[in-house]
Write a protein that holds these residues in place. Structure first.
Motif, mmCIF file in Angstrom:
data_model
loop_
_atom_site.group_PDB
_atom_site.id
_atom_site.type_symbol
_atom_site.label_atom_id
_atom_site.label_comp_id
_atom_site.label_asym_id
_atom_site.label_seq_id
_atom_site.Cartn_x
_atom_site.Cartn_y
_atom_site.Cartn_z
ATOM 1 N N ARG A 225 35.544 34.763 45.646
ATOM 2 C CA ARG A 225 36.067 35.186 44.342
ATOM 3 C C ARG A 225 34.961 35.749 43.454
ATOM 4 O O ARG A 225 35.134 36.790 42.796
ATOM 5 C CB ARG A 225 36.733 33.999 43.639
ATOM 6 N N MET A 226 33.807 35.093 43.444
ATOM 7 C CA MET A 226 32.748 35.514 42.535
ATOM 8 C C MET A 226 32.058 36.785 43.023
ATOM 9 O O MET A 226 31.592 37.598 42.212
ATOM 10 C CB MET A 226 31.751 34.378 42.339
ATOM 11 N N ILE A 227 31.998 36.980 44.333
ATOM 12 C CA ILE A 227 31.475 38.257 44.850
ATOM 13 C C ILE A 227 32.413 39.389 44.456
ATOM 14 O O ILE A 227 31.976 40.465 44.034
ATOM 15 C CB ILE A 227 31.308 38.187 46.377
ATOM 16 N N ARG A 228 33.701 39.135 44.564
ATOM 17 C CA ARG A 228 34.697 40.137 44.168
ATOM 18 C C ARG A 228 34.561 40.484 42.686
ATOM 19 O O ARG A 228 34.700 41.644 42.301
ATOM 20 C CB ARG A 228 36.095 39.581 44.451
ATOM 21 N N PRO A 232 31.773 44.031 42.535
ATOM 22 C CA PRO A 232 33.000 44.717 42.963
ATOM 23 C C PRO A 232 32.763 46.015 43.715
ATOM 24 O O PRO A 232 33.569 46.392 44.567
ATOM 25 C CB PRO A 232 33.733 44.980 41.641
ATOM 26 N N LEU A 233 31.658 46.726 43.412
ATOM 27 C CA LEU A 233 31.432 48.008 44.080
ATOM 28 C C LEU A 233 31.223 47.840 45.579
ATOM 29 O O LEU A 233 31.945 48.463 46.372
ATOM 30 C CB LEU A 233 30.263 48.744 43.435
ATOM 31 N N PRO A 234 30.271 47.028 46.031
ATOM 32 C CA PRO A 234 30.148 46.864 47.488
ATOM 33 C C PRO A 234 31.357 46.183 48.117
ATOM 34 O O PRO A 234 31.719 46.488 49.259
ATOM 35 C CB PRO A 234 28.879 46.010 47.641
ATOM 36 N N PHE A 235 32.003 45.277 47.376
ATOM 37 C CA PHE A 235 33.148 44.555 47.930
ATOM 38 C C PHE A 235 34.306 45.511 48.201
ATOM 39 O O PHE A 235 34.798 45.625 49.330
ATOM 40 C CB PHE A 235 33.582 43.447 46.969
ATOM 41 N N PHE A 236 34.755 46.228 47.163
ATOM 42 C CA PHE A 236 35.922 47.096 47.314
ATOM 43 C C PHE A 236 35.579 48.380 48.060
ATOM 44 O O PHE A 236 36.396 48.879 48.847
ATOM 45 C CB PHE A 236 36.503 47.423 45.939
ATOM 46 N N SER A 237 34.385 48.906 47.839
ATOM 47 C CA SER A 237 33.996 50.132 48.544
ATOM 48 C C SER A 237 33.829 49.879 50.038
ATOM 49 O O SER A 237 34.224 50.707 50.863
ATOM 50 C CB SER A 237 32.702 50.690 47.958
ATOM 51 N N GLY A 238 33.237 48.735 50.388
ATOM 52 C CA GLY A 238 33.096 48.405 51.807
ATOM 53 C C GLY A 238 34.439 48.262 52.489
ATOM 54 O O GLY A 238 34.675 48.794 53.584
ATOM 55 N N THR A 286 38.720 51.861 42.817
ATOM 56 C CA THR A 286 38.832 50.564 42.133
ATOM 57 C C THR A 286 37.469 49.889 42.020
ATOM 58 O O THR A 286 37.123 49.330 40.966
ATOM 59 C CB THR A 286 39.800 49.649 42.899
ATOM 60 N N GLY A 287 36.690 49.941 43.099
ATOM 61 C CA GLY A 287 35.355 49.355 43.077
ATOM 62 C C GLY A 287 34.466 49.998 42.028
ATOM 63 O O GLY A 287 33.707 49.312 41.333
ATOM 64 N N ILE A 288 34.546 51.311 41.902
ATOM 65 C CA ILE A 288 33.730 52.019 40.903
ATOM 66 C C ILE A 288 34.125 51.601 39.484
ATOM 67 O O ILE A 288 33.267 51.314 38.639
ATOM 68 C CB ILE A 288 33.885 53.543 41.078
ATOM 69 N N ILE A 289 35.432 51.551 39.222
ATOM 70 C CA ILE A 289 35.904 51.166 37.888
ATOM 71 C C ILE A 289 35.507 49.731 37.555
ATOM 72 O O ILE A 289 34.983 49.435 36.472
ATOM 73 C CB ILE A 289 37.435 51.336 37.794
ATOM 74 N N LEU A 290 35.724 48.803 38.508
ATOM 75 C CA LEU A 290 35.389 47.402 38.262
ATOM 76 C C LEU A 290 33.888 47.199 38.141
ATOM 77 O O LEU A 290 33.433 46.294 37.414
ATOM 78 C CB LEU A 290 35.953 46.529 39.381
ATOM 79 N N ASP A 291 33.087 48.023 38.815
ATOM 80 C CA ASP A 291 31.642 47.912 38.692
ATOM 81 C C ASP A 291 31.195 48.259 37.277
ATOM 82 O O ASP A 291 30.293 47.614 36.721
ATOM 83 C CB ASP A 291 30.966 48.844 39.701
ATOM 84 N N VAL A 292 31.820 49.268 36.697
ATOM 85 C CA VAL A 292 31.510 49.624 35.294
ATOM 86 C C VAL A 292 31.875 48.455 34.375
ATOM 87 O O VAL A 292 31.108 48.100 33.463
ATOM 88 C CB VAL A 292 32.266 50.898 34.884
ATOM 89 N N ILE A 293 33.039 47.836 34.616
ATOM 90 C CA ILE A 293 33.458 46.693 33.802
ATOM 91 C C ILE A 293 32.487 45.528 33.964
ATOM 92 O O ILE A 293 32.118 44.853 32.989
ATOM 93 C CB ILE A 293 34.885 46.265 34.177
#
Length: 317
Positions: A225-228, A232-238, A286-293
């Motif tokens: 959960r905490m990695i997500r 978020p960028l490596p998690f969702f992009s991967g 999604t990973g890019i957007i969440l990484d900015v957040i």
């Protein structure tokens, strides 16, 4: 240089659940090691004499009805104000004589001091092989993902600054809270110091409340959960790249077939492949957007810590 605090206030935090065999000795040991500290024992619905024994030894006893170590720590951090906090367990596995050195490190400017069991006696004292395996697995996973070198991720023996305690959001309910603390500190680039301590196993008659399988699953779920949330960028992009790659491979098989025969005979495969590629691209976005957040959250956290640090300095002027 950190601010020099004259006569710092020290709070010893002992979350307890059915520790009547050991709590008296633990309170006495910390009283001897830190004679000027206030020792708090938070009783988490014990069915034995833990609270009575702690009170008889001079500890401040409070009750926390929400079951789980994370809930107890949340209550402690909310209720208690001090310059330095030392947290240990009531099971007499951590040496109280290490506490003064941990306090000194916090006063030097560290946000959290970690009592490192794994560099000394833990693997000799702990007779539960799955616990040892779990500690190594969690340590290696977090260090690899956060590019860190923390030796003991899950230790319950820690010291904290005022700013850390008042800005750390305790989200976990149970034993996974220590893992959450470490990930939170690594993600926000806090000042950590590891101090090797001599761990000892529980004495006879004292029973561990940790369920190896159930609590291990909770710890791994917390890491996931905490990695997500924090990475978020490596998690969702991967994940998106993997799904997109599968879609591209399926598309290529249909394309090769079309080039060879001039027909598309597997429309379901083509449709599924295109959907996989689209899904993968959406995950990457999604990973890019969440990484900015997440980066904005880190900025807000920094502002918040500066605010609490200013409040703390004002209290000590």
């Amino acid at each position: 240089m950190p601010e020099v605090i004259e006569d710092p206030t020290i709070a010893v935090l002992l979350p307890c659940y059915n520790e009547e065999v050991t709590i008296g000795k633990v309170v006495r040991d910390f009283r001897e090691a830190l004679p000027d500290a206030v020792i708090y024992v938070y009783d988490n619905n014990s069915t034995d004499r833990t609270a009575q024994i702690a009170a008889a030894e001079g500890a401040v006893v409070r009750k926390e009805p929400r079951q789980g170590k994370g809930n107890v720590i949340r209550a402690m951090f909310e209720d208690i104000d001090a310059d330095v906090y030392v947290m240990a367990d009531g099971d007499d596995t951590y040496p109280a004589d290490a506490a003064p050195s941990m306090v000194d490190k916090v006063l030097e400017g560290y946000d959290m001091v970690i009592g490192d069991r794994l560099s000394s006696t833990y693997f000799q004292e702990n007779k539960r092989p799955f616990h040892n395996f779990g500690n190594r697995l969690v340590r290696d996973s977090i260090n690899g993902l956060f590019h860190a070198q923390v030796t003991d991720i899950m230790t319950g023996y820690r010291a904290f600054s005022f700013t850390f305690v008042k800005t750390y959001p305790v989200l976990s309910h149970g034993f996974e809270v220590e893992t959450e603390m470490t990930i939170h500190s690594l993600n926000n680039n806090l000042r950590l110091y590891e101090m090797p301590i001599k761990y000892r196993d529980r004495p006879a008659g004292s029973v561990s409340k940790l369920n190896t399988v159930a609590d291990g699953i909770k710890v791994m779920s917390t890491i996931f959960r905490m990695i997500r949330e924090y990475e978020p960028l490596p998690f969702f992009s991967g994940l998106g790249l993997i799904i997109s790659l599968i879609g591209v491979i399926l598309c290529s098989t249909v394309t090769v077939e079309f080039i060879r025969t001039g027909l598309v005979e597997h429309f379901p495969t083509l449709i599924g492949a295109v959907m996989l590629v689209i899904t993968g691209l959406l995950l990457i976005i999604t990973g890019i957007i969440l990484d900015v957040i997440a980066k904005n959250n880190r900025k807000n956290f920094l502002v918040q810590t500066n605010y609490f640090s200013l409040i703390h300095k004002g209290k000590n002027i």
